[in-house]
Write a protein that holds these residues in place. Structure first.
Motif, mmCIF file in Angstrom:
data_model
loop_
_atom_site.group_PDB
_atom_site.id
_atom_site.type_symbol
_atom_site.label_atom_id
_atom_site.label_comp_id
_atom_site.label_asym_id
_atom_site.label_seq_id
_atom_site.Cartn_x
_atom_site.Cartn_y
_atom_site.Cartn_z
ATOM 1 N N ARG A 1 0.823 -1.217 0.000
ATOM 2 C CA ARG A 1 0.000 0.000 0.000
ATOM 3 C C ARG A 1 0.854 1.263 0.000
ATOM 4 N N ASP B 1 -12.050 2.228 -6.399
ATOM 5 C CA ASP B 1 -11.210 1.332 -7.192
ATOM 6 C C ASP B 1 -11.467 1.520 -8.687
ATOM 7 N N ALA C 1 -9.760 4.646 -9.793
ATOM 8 C CA ALA C 1 -8.301 4.509 -9.878
ATOM 9 C C ALA C 1 -7.896 3.788 -11.153
ATOM 10 N N TRP D 1 -14.198 -4.364 -3.610
ATOM 11 C CA TRP D 1 -14.128 -3.446 -4.752
ATOM 12 C C TRP D 1 -15.219 -2.389 -4.655
ATOM 13 N N ARG E 1 -5.115 -2.821 -7.566
ATOM 14 C CA ARG E 1 -5.931 -2.415 -6.424
ATOM 15 C C ARG E 1 -5.968 -3.459 -5.316
ATOM 16 N N HIS F 1 -5.390 -2.770 -1.607
ATOM 17 C CA HIS F 1 -6.399 -1.960 -0.926
ATOM 18 C C HIS F 1 -7.648 -2.770 -0.580
ATOM 19 N N GLN F 2 -7.661 -4.053 -0.958
ATOM 20 C CA GLN F 2 -8.810 -4.909 -0.691
ATOM 21 C C GLN F 2 -8.599 -5.675 0.610
ATOM 22 N N ALA G 1 -2.373 2.369 -10.888
ATOM 23 C CA ALA G 1 -3.628 2.065 -10.207
ATOM 24 C C ALA G 1 -3.408 1.690 -8.751
ATOM 25 N N GLN G 2 -2.222 1.213 -8.433
ATOM 26 C CA GLN G 2 -1.913 0.842 -7.051
ATOM 27 C C GLN G 2 -1.878 2.067 -6.146
#
Length: 283
Positions: free
Chosen positions: A80, A119, A122, A115, A105, A108-109, A158-159
Motif C-alpha cells: 500500500r 477502485d 483509480a 471493490w 488495487r 487496498h482490498q 492504479a496501485q
C-alpha cells in the motif's frame, strides 16, 4: 502530498547463489523526488531495485522504509506504500487489460473492504493516463510490446502508492512513447509528491527527467547526486568505459552526454564550425 516517506539502503550486500552482485552499498532516496539508477549492463541496477521492494533478501545489511526494514513488514502493508514494476513482468494467460490493471488495487482490498467506486476510478484514471483505455477489453496476449508496457505501467499507477519503483519503464517503447511515459511520471511526482525510483538505460533521459542520479559500477555506488554532479566525462568513463563530451541540453538545460566513438574525431574547442556548403565542397 505523499513525499514524507524515507527509503534507504544500509551496508547492503546482494547476490544470487555464490555470485555477489551488490556489495556494502549505502544510499538514501530523496523523498518526493525522481531518482534514476544508471550504470553498465550487469552492474546490479535491477538487483538493487528488487531488494528495495523486498523481492530479494539481502545477504548483509538492510533496506529501510520509514525506519523499518522492508523485509520485516507485512506484504500488504508494504504494497500500500511501495509499488514495483519489474523488468519483465508476466501476465496470466488470457487476462484482459482492465483485469490486469485492476490487480493494482489488490493491496487496498480486504475481507471488510471490497471493490468499490474508488477502485473503479483509480483503474479508469490509470488507463486514461497511459492512453490504454481503448485496450481495456482486449487480451494482454494480443498486445504489442509497447502497448503491453504501457498497460503494466497503468497497473502500477492504479496501485496509487506513495513510492513507485520502475525497472526500465521505457522498454519496448518508441521515442515518442518514451517521452510520454516519462512526462507522465513527472506529472505524478509533481501533482502527488510521489517518490519515483527508476532504472533507465538512456543516460540522457535519466539526466533530463531525474532530480537525483545513482550511478553504479561493478556492484558499488560510484556516484550519487544531481545530474550536474553525476553526469561528467570522468564518471561516464569510469561507469561505462566510454569517452564522451558533456554539454548543456538546450531543451532541459540539464547535462547532455555525447559519446565519442572510435571513428569520430573531436575538433578543438576553438575550431570553426563547418557549414553545409563547406561539407559539400569538401566531397
Amino acid at each position: 502530498m505523499t513525499s514524507n516517506h524515507s527509503l534507504s539502503a544500509e551496508r547492503l550486500t546482494l547476490g544470487y547463489g555464490e555470485r555477489t552482485v551488490i556489495e556494502s552499498l549505502d544510499l538514501a532516496v530523496p523523498p518526493g523526488r525522481i531518482t534514476a539508477i544508471v550504470g553498465a549492463n550487469a552492474c546490479g541496477k535491477s538487483t538493487l531495485l528488487r531488494s528495495m521492494s523486498r523481492l530479494l533478501a539481502p545477504r548483509e545489511g538492510r533496506v529501510v522504509l520509514d525506519g523499518k526494514e522492508v523485509h520485516r513488514l507485512p506484504a500488504k502493508q508494504l504494497a500500500r506504500t511501495l509499488g514495483l514494476l519489474p523488468q519483465s513482468p508476466i501476465a496470466p494467460e488470457g487476462i484482459t487489460v482492465a483485469d490486469l490493471v485492476g490487480r493494482g488495487r489488490h493491496p487496498h482490498q480486504s475481507v471488510f473492504s471490497r471493490w468499490n467506486d474508488q477502485d473503479d476510478a483509480a483503474v479508469d484514471s490509470a488507463l486514461e493516463a497511459t492512453r490504454t483505455t481503448e485496450l481495456a477489453d482486449r487480451s494482454v496476449d494480443e498486445l504489442s510490446g509497447g502497448q503491453r508496457q504501457r498497460v503494466w505501467i497503468a497497473m502500477a499507477l492504479a496501485q496509487q502508492t506513495d513510492l513507485l519503483l520502475l525497472d526500465e519503464p521505457t522498454t519496448f517503447l518508441d521515442a515518442s512513447h518514451q517521452i510520454e511515459v516519462l512526462d507522465l511520471l513527472t506529472d505524478l511526482n509533481q501533482a502527488r509528491g510521489t517518490t519515483i525510483v527508476m532504472v533507465l538505460h538512456d543516460l540522457n533521459l535519466a539526466a533530463r527527467y531525474a532530480d537525483h542520479l545513482i550511478a553504479l559500477a561493478e556492484g558499488r555506488l560510484h556516484a550519487a547526486g544531481t545530474p550536474e554532479e553525476v553526469l561528467t566525462c570522468e564518471n561516464v568513463r569510469a561507469v561505462f568505459g566510454l569517452d564522451s563530451r558533456v554539454i548543456e541540453d538546450p531543451v532541459s538545460l540539464r547535462p547532455l552526454m555525447l559519446p565519442i566513438g572510435r571513428h569520430h574525431v573531436v575538433p578543438p574547442r576553438d575550431a570553426p564550425a563547418r557549414t553545409g556548403v563547406a561539407r559539400e565542397a569538401g566531397r
